[in-house]
Design an enzyme around this catalytic site. Structure first.
Site, PDB file in Angstrom:
ATOM      1  N   SER A 162       0.835  -1.198   0.000  1.00 50.89           N
ATOM      2  CA  SER A 162       0.000   0.000   0.000  1.00 50.89           C
ATOM      3  C   SER A 162       0.870   1.248   0.000  1.00 50.89           C
ATOM      4  O   SER A 162       1.926   1.278   0.637  1.00 50.89           O
ATOM      5  CB  SER A 162      -0.903   0.020   1.242  1.00 50.89           C
ATOM      6  OG  SER A 162      -1.575   1.255   1.347  1.00 50.89           O
ATOM      7  N   TYR A 218      -2.027  -0.540  10.003  1.00 52.20           N
ATOM      8  CA  TYR A 218      -1.928  -1.106   8.661  1.00 52.20           C
ATOM      9  C   TYR A 218      -0.788  -0.459   7.885  1.00 52.20           C
ATOM     10  O   TYR A 218       0.021  -1.149   7.248  1.00 52.20           O
ATOM     11  CB  TYR A 218      -3.261  -0.907   7.942  1.00 52.20           C
ATOM     12  CG  TYR A 218      -3.334  -1.447   6.530  1.00 52.20           C
ATOM     13  CD1 TYR A 218      -3.668  -2.780   6.301  1.00 52.20           C
ATOM     14  CD2 TYR A 218      -3.099  -0.627   5.438  1.00 52.20           C
ATOM     15  CE1 TYR A 218      -3.754  -3.285   5.008  1.00 52.20           C
ATOM     16  CE2 TYR A 218      -3.184  -1.113   4.144  1.00 52.20           C
ATOM     17  CZ  TYR A 218      -3.506  -2.437   3.931  1.00 52.20           C
ATOM     18  OH  TYR A 218      -3.588  -2.930   2.635  1.00 52.20           O
TER      19      TYR A 218
END
Length: 303
Positions: A162, A218
């Site tokens: 990501s 995350y």
């Protein structure tokens, strides 16, 4: 995954010509976390292209259901249960895989978790997120390294990551400088960073110590995965006898269960691009790169 992306950005996908096809039915690919979403779509795409594909999922029932769904579309894939957050599960999977296939050509580390809703930012499950999203892919990769087929087509590892884990999201200058020193960066330094983050979570100081501000746990787990990918790429770069390409791919804001079905593009769109990246011809295959959907420049050299 990014909460806000420009809807007008261009999705860049490599274009394949028949002459570029280097793989065969003997080419073996593993995709983790593949009973749904991007992982499932990647398995389907690779199977359609004629590779031998191993679908893994931590839930046996859901994994077998995914295999059956593909079988109904005329696609044959293999399955074994794998919980990447569990060392024993990894060892059992690798033992099974070695007995069943012997060698692996492509590993796509897709399995990951987040416990936040789109616009929430809780770190209550930070330890689980870090263990699953960083230590899981790392443990599996290290366990499979001896099984990678070494040949001129080059073994490949594609870590689904990501842009939330890019260095520009990290505001702690000391940690940022450490990660930027790519030539000297070590796995132990990455783990020290993660231990510091988890300590800040425990102490309630994570908001003020320069960690990423969106989906913090995350993002930190992906920051660590990106950095580890760079180390691994450096380890095998230019080694003709043990050549392994290691890259990261950010699918962007995709319609999956992690985003509550919201997103700018579908898992199938992402899988088409991801499969292209995993199957680049050897003369076009980079290592240590960060591919991202939704940018006029799809390759970031810095992780």
């Amino acid at each position: 995954m990014s909460n806000k992306e420009d809807a007008n950005t261009t999705i860049v996908s490599p274009i394949y010509h028949p002459i570029s096809r280097w793989w065969s039915k003997e080419t073996v690919a593993i995709v983790t976390g593949a009973n749904k979403g991007i992982g499932f779509a990647l398995v389907r795409r690779l199977a359609e292209l004629g590779l031998t594909v191993v679908l893994t999922a931590r839930d046996t029932g859901r994994g077998l259901a995914a295999v059956e769904a593909l079988k109904n579309k005329g696609l044959h894939v293999h399955f074994d249960c794998l919980d990447i957050s569990n060392q024993n599960s990894i060892e059992k999977f690798v033992t099974w895989f070695q007995q069943a296939f012997g060698v692996v050509d492509i590993l796509i580390n897709n399995a990951a978790v987040s416990f936040n809703e789109l616009y929430e930012n809780s770190v209550e499950q930070a330890e689980t997120v870090v263990r699953t999203n960083f230590y899981g892919p790392k443990m599996l990769t290290e366990a499979l390294l001896p099984l990678f087929r070494r040949q001129t087509t080059a073994a490949r590892i594609l870590n689904i990551s990501s842009r939330l884990g890019l260095l520009n999201k990290l505001k702690n200058p000391k940690l940022k400088a450490m990660l930027l020193d790519e030539e000297n960066l070590s796995e132990s330094q990455i783990e020290e960073m993660l231990n510091l983050f988890l300590k800040d979570v425990k102490n309630g100081t994570w908001k003020s110590n320069g960690w990423p501000q969106i989906w913090t746990d995350y993002a930190v787990s992906k920051l660590a995965l990106n950095s580890y990918s760079k180390i691994l790429a450096r380890r095998y770069k230019g080694n003709d006898e043990e050549q392994i390409s290691v890259n990261c791919f950010c699918p962007g804001f995709t319609q999956t269960s992690m985003t509550g079905g919201k997103g700018l593009h579908t898992a199938d769109t992402v899988a088409a691009i991801g499969a292209c990246l995993a199957l680049l011809p050897v003369d076009e295959l980079p290592t240590g790169k960060f591919f991202v959907i939704g940018s006029s420049n799809p390759i970031y050299s810095k992780l």
